[in-house]
Design an enzyme around this catalytic site. Structure first.
Site, PDB file in Angstrom:
ATOM      1  N   ASP A   1      19.718   0.169   6.467  1.00  0.00           N
ATOM      2  CA  ASP A   1      20.717  -0.699   7.356  1.00  0.00           C
ATOM      3  C   ASP A   1      21.850   0.377   7.635  1.00  0.00           C
ATOM      4  O   ASP A   1      22.199   0.696   9.079  1.00  0.00           O
ATOM      5  CB  ASP A   1      21.393  -1.836   6.530  1.00  0.00           C
ATOM      6  CG  ASP A   1      20.531  -2.695   6.302  1.00  0.00           C
ATOM      7  OD1 ASP A   1      19.560  -3.060   6.894  1.00  0.00           O
ATOM      8  OD2 ASP A   1      20.658  -3.582   5.205  1.00  0.00           O
TER       9      ASP A   1
ATOM     10  N   ASP B   1      11.884  -6.141  10.763  1.00  0.00           N
ATOM     11  CA  ASP B   1      12.677  -6.479   9.553  1.00  0.00           C
ATOM     12  C   ASP B   1      12.739  -8.060   9.391  1.00  0.00           C
ATOM     13  O   ASP B   1      12.700  -8.830   8.227  1.00  0.00           O
ATOM     14  CB  ASP B   1      14.183  -6.060   9.755  1.00  0.00           C
ATOM     15  CG  ASP B   1      14.929  -6.019   8.709  1.00  0.00           C
ATOM     16  OD1 ASP B   1      14.377  -6.153   7.769  1.00  0.00           O
ATOM     17  OD2 ASP B   1      16.384  -5.815   8.834  1.00  0.00           O
TER      18      ASP B   1
END
Lengths: 472, 249
Positions: free
Chosen positions: A393, A210
């Site tokens: 997330d 990420d």
């Protein structure tokens, strides 16, 4: 602290609201859905796991893209598990990267219609098949009798509304947010069935990925975001949008319909007005990726049932990758604007010296307002103001907490606090540097660290003290 | 004993905290954030303490002096942490006041400050209750209950729930007293807080004696009541003082 300075304040306070009333609203608007999502996943896991824990032949660790190379078995030595988990995570992240590049390429060649429909399909798939499977397990566990036709009808309707609410503009924002959280809960519940070592290594690997994908100069997510913003176009993706929230209900709910309609009138592509809202709101966030992620998981499930063909796993990987993308892009740049917004409000009537801080916000403000009539200006600003968080997330936070829930409640609380603290740090960073930030790394790292600290250090201490009824 | 018992124990420990949260804190987002950060703060302090003590555990059964040491060090450490928390709070308060000036809203009033300190204390108490009581409560939702050998009259869960309640109250309200003491530089308040905390913690040592929980637990509740009373008197005094000042000006 000087009393003299204090004394005039209360007189004003009695009528005017203090800053305590409004400060932090936007932050909380992101944190509360994340908390709800995590709580639901923990509840789900604790409902589903206890009775079947000794003998759960029905639920072996799912064969997904994350366990392509190595499937953990309890009898393996730690070294084997570590190497296997590392391999799994590497393959998984590589697949995610490939899928992300494919998505970027698709977007680059303007296959947005395909992307959007893919997203719809995956949302439906997640809700219908994975959600359905979870619903069946819950019904079984609670011994609730329900005939198949009714269940199918209910499930189909719920999924259909979910698909509509994810992409259509006319759906109340509360419904949309609810479905976003539901999608995240379902995917997280599936993912938390991965074997333990694989889960941890994969979470860390995803956090690193990420970081790279969002921040590296040629990172796929960053390219995607820049591409979208340079085109002034939006990606169809799944992103949780905090602006018209449950929290500040009075204000935002009344705003929401107005904002939507205005957005639809904007000069953006007429065909995509529904998507436009999303794009506009999260201009540079990769909205679509979260959806993709969801889809992946669903795909992986179905494949498990068939027999995992390699291509199936590839697709799953792709989906997961997409999810990551959404994660990265999810944290929007709007936090700064939100924080400065009170200033904005104040200044508008006063027209006094604009502080250096708010200059940035003003620019953004102007950019938006330039295309709109002046009176819409504020509302557009308002509409672009919400913090956005990718559904990915939500998913990976919940996976972490869900994994912690399989050990003990104590680790759940510690991980929850750590993740929320990480989210807070990310939001602070967001207000400092004003571009999309990866929301996973800080939270996941903190969460993992706190999990092991709690498990290794704190638990024996606390259990030892409190079973002797010695507390402090 | 089933779900009802588990919920009941949880409510004994956390009921007051829950009503404080819904009644006062949940309406103000900033207070919720304060609550979260204070809880995190306490968790970190607990992890540090347990990291220090990890090497000496588990304590041999029958020995009581390690527990005395444990209590003493932990309470001292936590009171030190309270000072750090106060420093942090002062920084935040300055920032808030500067922010309020910038957007031309009123600065933090006395009640605002007290609300913040209440929230900070509740965060500490909540973390205490969660880690010492709630996380051990899962078996209470099942079909049995659990007695400790040294306390055969009361179920373990009930005792720990009551103790958690006592500490929750002590933590919550002693934070108000402490912040007020630091702010006003009043020595008596500053000393009162660690002393109460220490006495309450020492009282749990009574539980080590056979049957001691029948004495220790009520005594702890008394300490909680004393803290409540002290904090009430102090807040009342501050508020009337402030009203007078406002009236005169």
């Amino acid at each position: 602290m000087d009393p003299a300075a204090d004394s005039p304040a209360p007189a004003a306070t009695s009528t005017a609201s203090t800053i305590l009333d409004t400060l932090g609203e936007e932050v909380l608007a992101v944190m509360s859905p994340v908390s709800i999502c995590m709580a639901l996943v923990v509840l789900l896991i604790s409902i589903l796991s206890p009775p079947s824990s000794p003998a759960s032949p029905s639920a072996p660790p799912p064969v997904t893209a994350a366990t392509l190379v190595y499937l953990e078995s309890p009898s393996d030595s730690p070294g084997q598990k570590l190497v296997g988990a590392l391999l799994d995570a590497a393959v998984f992240v590589a697949l995610v990267a490939v899928v992300t590049f494919v998505l970027v390429a698709l977007y680059y060649y303007r296959c947005t219609g395909f992307l959007k429909n893919y997203m719809r399909f995956s949302a439906f798939f997640v809700l219908f098949s994975m959600g359905g499977a979870i619903a069946i397990t819950i019904l079984r566990r609670l011994d609730v009798p329900l005939d198949a036709p009714t269940a199918l009808l209910l499930l189909f309707n719920a999924s259909a509304v979910g698909v509509l609410s994810v992409f259509a503009s006319a759906v109340p924002i509360l419904v949309r947010q609810g479905y976003m959280v539901t999608l995240a809960v379902i995917v997280a519940a599936w993912l938390s069935r991965l074997p333990e070592w694989t889960t941890w290594i994969m979470l860390v690997a995803l956090a690193v990925y990420d970081l790279v994908a969002v921040l590296a100069p040629r990172g796929p997510l960053r390219m995607l975001v820049e591409l979208a913003s340079s085109r002034d176009d939006e990606l169809p993706a799944l992103i949780y949008e905090s602006r018209p929230t449950v929290g500040p209900a009075e204000r935002s709910s009344s705003y929401a319909p107005a904002m939507w309609s205005e957005e639809m009138q904007l000069p953006a592509d007429s065909a995509r007005s529904g998507v436009n809202q999303y794009e506009r709101a999260g201009q540079q966030d990769n909205l679509g990726s979260a959806m993709v992620e969801m889809r992946d998981l669903g795909g992986s499930r179905s494949r498990v049932h068939q027999t995992t063909s390699s291509s199936g796993s590839m697709l799953q990987m792709g989906n997961l990758e997409a999810g990551q993308i959404s994660n990265q892009g999810g944290s929007a740049q709007h936090a700064v604007i939100q924080i400065e917004q009170p200033e904005e409000e104040e200044r508008a009537p006063l027209v006094s010296a604009a502080s250096a801080n708010s200059a940035v916000a003003n620019e953004e403000h102007r950019q938006i307002s330039s295309s709109d009539p002046p009176d819409e200006d504020f509302e557009m600003f308002e509409s672009s103001k919400g913090i956005k968080l990718g559904l990915g997330d939500f998913v990976f936070y919940s996976v972490l907490v869900g994994r912690a829930a399989m050990y003990d409640l104590m680790t759940v609380y510690a991980c929850y606090l750590a993740i929320i603290a990480g989210l807070g740090c990310t939001l602070i960073l967001l207000s400092i540097c004003r571009h999309a930030l990866p929301a996973l790394p800080i939270s996941i790292m903190l969460g993992v660290v706190f999990y092991f600290l709690t498990r290794l250090l704190m638990e024996p201490f606390v259990v030892g003290a409190s079973t002797n009824l010695v507390m402090f | 004993m089933t779900v009802a018992a588990g919920v009941g124990y949880a409510l004994i420990a956390l009921g007051p905290a829950f009503s404080l949260f819904t009644g006062v804190i949940a309406k103000k987002p900033f207070l919720v954030l304060t609550l979260l950060s204070s809880t995190l703060f306490w968790l970190i302090s607990l992890i540090v303490i347990s990291g220090i003590w990890r090497g000496f555990l588990p304590v041999k059964s029958g020995a009581w002096w390690p527990y005395v040491l444990l209590i003493l060090t932990s309470v001292m450490f936590q009171e030190g942490i309270r000072l750090v928390f106060w420093r942090l709070y002062k920084k935040v308060e300055e920032m808030l006041d500067a922010f309020a000036d910038r957007i031309s809203k009123p600065r933090l009033s006395l009640t605002d400050k007290m609300l913040i300190s209440l929230t900070g204390g509740l965060g500490h108490g909540l973390a205490h209750a969660v880690f010492f009581c709630l996380s051990l409560l899962t078996p209470a939702f099942g079909r049995a209950t659990f007695y400790v050998e040294r306390c055969s009259r009361m179920p373990f869960f009930l005792v720990s729930a009551i103790i958690s309640l006592g500490f929750l109250l002590i933590h919550t309200f002693s934070m108000i007293i402490a912040f007020n003491g630091y702010g006003e530089r009043k020595k008596s308040d500053q000393i009162f807080v660690p002393v109460v905390h220490l006495i309450a913690a020492v009282m749990t040592l009574i539980n080590l004696a056979p049957g001691g929980c029948l004495i220790g637990t009520p005594l702890l509740c008394v300490m909680a009541a004393v803290t409540l009373q002290y904090s009430w008197r102090m807040v009342e005094q501050r508020l009337t003082e402030q009203q007078h000042r406002q009236f005169n000006s």
